[in-house]
Scaffold this motif. Structure first.
Motif, PDB file in Angstrom:
ATOM      1  N   ASP A 198      52.517 108.701  28.276  1.00 12.73           N
ATOM      2  CA  ASP A 198      51.515 109.652  27.632  1.00 12.73           C
ATOM      3  C   ASP A 198      52.419 110.637  27.091  1.00 12.73           C
ATOM      4  OD1 ASP A 198      48.910 110.748  27.476  1.00 12.73           O
ATOM      5  OD2 ASP A 198      49.231 112.153  29.199  1.00 12.73           O
ATOM      6  N   ASP A 199      53.545 111.249  27.640  1.00 14.74           N
ATOM      7  CA  ASP A 199      54.300 112.213  26.887  1.00 14.74           C
ATOM      8  C   ASP A 199      54.803 111.803  25.763  1.00 14.74           C
ATOM      9  OD1 ASP A 199      55.765 114.764  27.044  1.00 14.74           O
ATOM     10  OD2 ASP A 199      57.423 113.386  27.026  1.00 14.74           O
ATOM     11  N   LYS A 200      55.231 110.361  25.483  1.00 11.34           N
ATOM     12  CA  LYS A 200      55.903 109.989  24.181  1.00 11.34           C
ATOM     13  C   LYS A 200      54.747 109.491  23.286  1.00 11.34           C
ATOM     14  CE  LYS A 200      60.600 108.887  26.079  1.00 11.34           C
ATOM     15  NZ  LYS A 200      61.239 109.653  25.057  1.00 11.34           N
ATOM     16  N   GLY A 201      53.708 109.328  23.333  1.00 11.52           N
ATOM     17  CA  GLY A 201      52.777 108.893  22.692  1.00 11.52           C
ATOM     18  C   GLY A 201      52.852 107.250  22.415  1.00 11.52           C
ATOM     19  N   ILE A 202      53.118 106.551  23.413  1.00  9.54           N
ATOM     20  CA  ILE A 202      53.272 105.174  23.417  1.00  9.54           C
ATOM     21  C   ILE A 202      52.060 104.702  23.745  1.00  9.54           C
ATOM     22  CG2 ILE A 202      54.156 103.273  24.676  1.00  9.54           C
ATOM     23  CD1 ILE A 202      56.783 104.995  25.239  1.00  9.54           C
ATOM     24  N   ALA A 203      51.580 103.712  22.990  1.00  5.58           N
ATOM     25  CA  ALA A 203      49.958 103.184  23.290  1.00  5.58           C
ATOM     26  C   ALA A 203      50.345 101.904  24.189  1.00  5.58           C
ATOM     27  CB  ALA A 203      49.460 102.721  21.852  1.00  5.58           C
ATOM     28  N   VAL A 204      49.483 101.944  25.361  1.00  8.64           N
ATOM     29  CA  VAL A 204      49.889 101.039  26.358  1.00  8.64           C
ATOM     30  C   VAL A 204      48.451 100.227  26.206  1.00  8.64           C
ATOM     31  CG1 VAL A 204      50.136 100.803  28.804  1.00  8.64           C
ATOM     32  CG2 VAL A 204      50.851 102.643  27.850  1.00  8.64           C
ATOM     33  N   LEU A 205      48.937  98.932  26.148  1.00  4.33           N
ATOM     34  CA  LEU A 205      47.997  97.747  26.196  1.00  4.33           C
ATOM     35  C   LEU A 205      47.923  97.158  27.647  1.00  4.33           C
ATOM     36  CD1 LEU A 205      49.093  96.256  22.907  1.00  4.33           C
ATOM     37  CD2 LEU A 205      47.824  98.386  22.996  1.00  4.33           C
ATOM     38  N   MET A 206      46.928  97.274  28.509  1.00  7.03           N
ATOM     39  CA  MET A 206      47.014  96.861  29.765  1.00  7.03           C
ATOM     40  C   MET A 206      46.531  95.340  29.852  1.00  7.03           C
ATOM     41  SD  MET A 206      48.027  97.911  31.973  1.00  7.03           S
ATOM     42  CE  MET A 206      48.076 100.076  31.977  1.00  7.03           C
ATOM     43  N   GLY A 207      47.400  94.421  30.155  1.00 14.19           N
ATOM     44  CA  GLY A 207      46.779  93.133  30.525  1.00 14.19           C
ATOM     45  C   GLY A 207      46.923  92.865  31.825  1.00 14.19           C
ATOM     46  N   GLY A 208      46.519  91.746  32.321  1.00 15.75           N
ATOM     47  CA  GLY A 208      46.431  91.443  33.726  1.00 15.75           C
ATOM     48  C   GLY A 208      45.677  92.146  34.530  1.00 15.75           C
ATOM     49  N   VAL A 209      44.559  92.731  34.066  1.00  8.87           N
ATOM     50  CA  VAL A 209      43.909  93.804  34.782  1.00  8.87           C
ATOM     51  C   VAL A 209      43.181  93.040  36.089  1.00  8.87           C
ATOM     52  CG1 VAL A 209      43.434  95.447  32.989  1.00  8.87           C
ATOM     53  CG2 VAL A 209      41.745  93.710  33.517  1.00  8.87           C
ATOM     54  N   PHE A 210      43.156  91.830  36.054  1.00 13.47           N
ATOM     55  CA  PHE A 210      42.393  91.027  37.278  1.00 13.47           C
ATOM     56  C   PHE A 210      43.476  90.635  38.176  1.00 13.47           C
ATOM     57  CE2 PHE A 210      39.101  90.201  33.806  1.00 13.47           C
ATOM     58  CZ  PHE A 210      38.442  91.265  33.998  1.00 13.47           C
ATOM     59  N   ASN A 211      44.845  90.895  37.925  1.00 13.29           N
ATOM     60  CA  ASN A 211      45.723  90.257  38.625  1.00 13.29           C
ATOM     61  C   ASN A 211      45.748  88.883  38.983  1.00 13.29           C
ATOM     62  OD1 ASN A 211      45.460  93.711  40.406  1.00 13.29           O
ATOM     63  ND2 ASN A 211      47.645  92.744  39.485  1.00 13.29           N
ATOM     64  N   SER A 212      45.710  88.373  38.162  1.00 14.37           N
ATOM     65  CA  SER A 212      45.768  86.858  37.879  1.00 14.37           C
ATOM     66  C   SER A 212      44.480  86.291  38.157  1.00 14.37           C
ATOM     67  CB  SER A 212      46.812  86.228  38.732  1.00 14.37           C
ATOM     68  OG  SER A 212      47.997  86.631  38.214  1.00 14.37           O
ATOM     69  N   GLY A 213      43.305  86.988  38.356  1.00 10.03           N
ATOM     70  CA  GLY A 213      42.134  86.441  38.843  1.00 10.03           C
ATOM     71  C   GLY A 213      41.196  86.896  39.988  1.00 10.03           C
ATOM     72  N   VAL A 214      41.864  87.563  40.995  1.00  8.66           N
ATOM     73  CA  VAL A 214      41.183  87.787  42.285  1.00  8.66           C
ATOM     74  C   VAL A 214      40.158  89.113  42.075  1.00  8.66           C
ATOM     75  CG1 VAL A 214      43.167  89.505  43.006  1.00  8.66           C
ATOM     76  CG2 VAL A 214      41.421  88.158  44.740  1.00  8.66           C
ATOM     77  N   LEU A 215      40.715  89.731  41.090  1.00  5.93           N
ATOM     78  CA  LEU A 215      39.674  91.018  40.794  1.00  5.93           C
ATOM     79  C   LEU A 215      38.591  90.714  39.869  1.00  5.93           C
ATOM     80  CD1 LEU A 215      41.918  93.993  40.500  1.00  5.93           C
ATOM     81  CD2 LEU A 215      40.402  93.650  42.228  1.00  5.93           C
ATOM     82  N   ALA A 216      38.513  89.468  39.413  1.00  9.41           N
ATOM     83  CA  ALA A 216      37.621  88.744  38.673  1.00  9.41           C
ATOM     84  C   ALA A 216      36.444  87.833  39.545  1.00  9.41           C
ATOM     85  CB  ALA A 216      37.880  88.067  37.503  1.00  9.41           C
ATOM     86  N   THR A 217      37.133  86.876  40.103  1.00  9.83           N
ATOM     87  CA  THR A 217      36.359  86.250  41.355  1.00  9.83           C
ATOM     88  C   THR A 217      35.981  86.859  42.600  1.00  9.83           C
ATOM     89  OG1 THR A 217      38.509  85.375  42.053  1.00  9.83           O
ATOM     90  CG2 THR A 217      37.766  84.212  40.345  1.00  9.83           C
ATOM     91  N   GLY A 218      36.556  87.763  42.866  1.00  9.90           N
ATOM     92  CA  GLY A 218      36.424  88.388  44.250  1.00  9.90           C
ATOM     93  C   GLY A 218      37.326  87.496  45.425  1.00  9.90           C
ATOM     94  N   PRO A 219      36.984  87.618  46.525  1.00 11.53           N
ATOM     95  CA  PRO A 219      38.024  87.000  47.837  1.00 11.53           C
ATOM     96  C   PRO A 219      37.465  85.534  47.903  1.00 11.53           C
ATOM     97  CG  PRO A 219      36.706  88.878  48.788  1.00 11.53           C
ATOM     98  CD  PRO A 219      36.311  88.888  47.151  1.00 11.53           C
ATOM     99  N   VAL A 220      37.432  84.839  46.961  1.00  9.99           N
ATOM    100  CA  VAL A 220      36.906  83.620  47.262  1.00  9.99           C
ATOM    101  C   VAL A 220      38.196  82.495  47.616  1.00  9.99           C
ATOM    102  CG1 VAL A 220      35.012  83.914  45.637  1.00  9.99           C
ATOM    103  CG2 VAL A 220      37.046  82.727  44.649  1.00  9.99           C
TER     104      VAL A 220
END
Length: 342
Positions: free
Chosen positions: A228-250
């Motif tokens: 934020d201080d340096k003005g770097i654009a952060v592109l955030m990938g893996g927001v489901f942590n490989s899937g568990v935050l999309a599928t739920g605890p199945v």
């Protein structure tokens, strides 16, 4: 709906807040129908998800080739293209392994073997290969790929960092100064390494996978304030942590590319229960959460069918109640210093 854009002041690039992640397009873990995969890219561009990210690693060039096919139908000028350097592709000649990639996760990929090469010439050659695979004369963002302990191991990462800063980084810096590319940076899996690169060089963008999500907010300690201080654009990938935050605890849910351990499944179950109380699907909350941080320009999601594109676009048009974030904090499931989406 129109997908919002993030105007990056350092480069002038307009980055769609929902980006298209090309890793699954390389037949990650399963073979895709070729026509449907290309249709997914076209659907994303038509929906306004105009930031497209790929790498020579993804399917040993298959992801880039499929994106290139879509671009010939939609037009190059409608998108911001991101690719990566740090590996070069060599003919397989019967070698079924992935050489320096370390993870044989791509099914029925193109007949090449990726080899690590963070040198000046290696970066130039890797970029040239990406241009050929994409069928275009230019890309906008070029990221040095996988210089982290996750990929190389703690004992080797310092040498790889030095190789990249002495070789690939000067190559990209030259291309940026000559106007050949618009932005340079890194794509990796560790917030600490992202911060190390941000301090060592003049970078514009970081694609950080899996380290800032509803499950993990450690990037708040150092990297995200620095970005934020340096003005770097952060592109955030893996927001489901490989899937568990999309599928739920199945059963069979993945976390960091492996079966999720019991403590992670329990925590995700608690997060999902809060989301349910506020009428919000877990995957929607997980996709929207990172955008609360001012340094995060885009959330980059893997999409392999037009239906998946439609679901993700709809998720970005779904209002998430502020009370949901407040309850996650109150339950100790979200750090109180994590900026929440407006």
């Amino acid at each position: 709906m129109a997908i919002d854009l993030f105007r990056h002041p350092r480069t002038g690039l307009s980055l769609s807040r929902l980006g298209f992640g090309g890793a699954p397009l390389g037949n990650l873990n399963r073979r895709l129908d070729d026509a449907e995969a290309v249709a997914a890219v076209t659907a994303a561009i038509d929906a306004g998800a105009s930031l497209l990210d790929t790498s020579p690693l993804y399917g040993q060039g298959l992801s880039a080739a499929r994106i290139g096919t879509a671009l010939r139908r939609t037009g190059r000028d409608r998108v911001v293209l991101s690719t990566k350097v740090g590996r070069i592709l060599e003919p397989a000649r019967g070698d079924a392994g992935l050489g320096g990639s370390g993870r044989a996760r791509y099914v029925d990929a193109l007949p090449f073997v990726p080899r690590f090469d963070y040198s000046y010439d290696g970066a130039m050659r890797s970029l040239e290969q990406s241009l050929l695979l994409l069928g275009t004369d230019r890309v906008d963002i070029v990221l040095i790929h996988d210089v982290d302990g996750w990929t190389h191991g703690a004992e080797a990462v310092d040498a790889r960092f030095a190789e990249a800063m002495d070789g690939a980084y000067p190559a990209l810096e030259r291309l940026r100064s000559e106007g050949v590319i618009r932005a340079i940076g890194v794509g990796l899996n560790e917030a600490a390494m992202a911060a190390r690169f941000a301090r060592a060089g003049d970078i514009d963008a970081v694609l950080l996978a899996g380290r800032y999500s509803l499950l993990e907010q450690g990037a708040l300690d150092d990297f995200l304030p620095l970005a934020d201080d340096k003005g770097i654009a952060v592109l955030m990938g893996g927001v489901f942590n490989s899937g568990v935050l999309a599928t739920g605890p199945v059963e069979g849910a993945l976390y960091n590319y492996r079966p999720a351990p019991p403590d992670i499944l329990e925590r995700v179950g608690r997060i999902e229960a809060v989301c349910r109380r506020h009428g919000t699907p877990l995957a929607v909350a997980a996709a929207r959460f990172p955008l609360g941080h001012p340094a995060v320009a885009s959330v980059v999601l893997g999409m392999v069918t037009p239906a998946e594109v439609a679901r993700n676009v709809a998720a970005f048009d779904t209002a998430v109640p502020a009370a949901l974030w407040s309850e996650l904090v109150a339950e100790g499931l979200l750090r109180p210093d994590a900026p929440i989406p407006g």
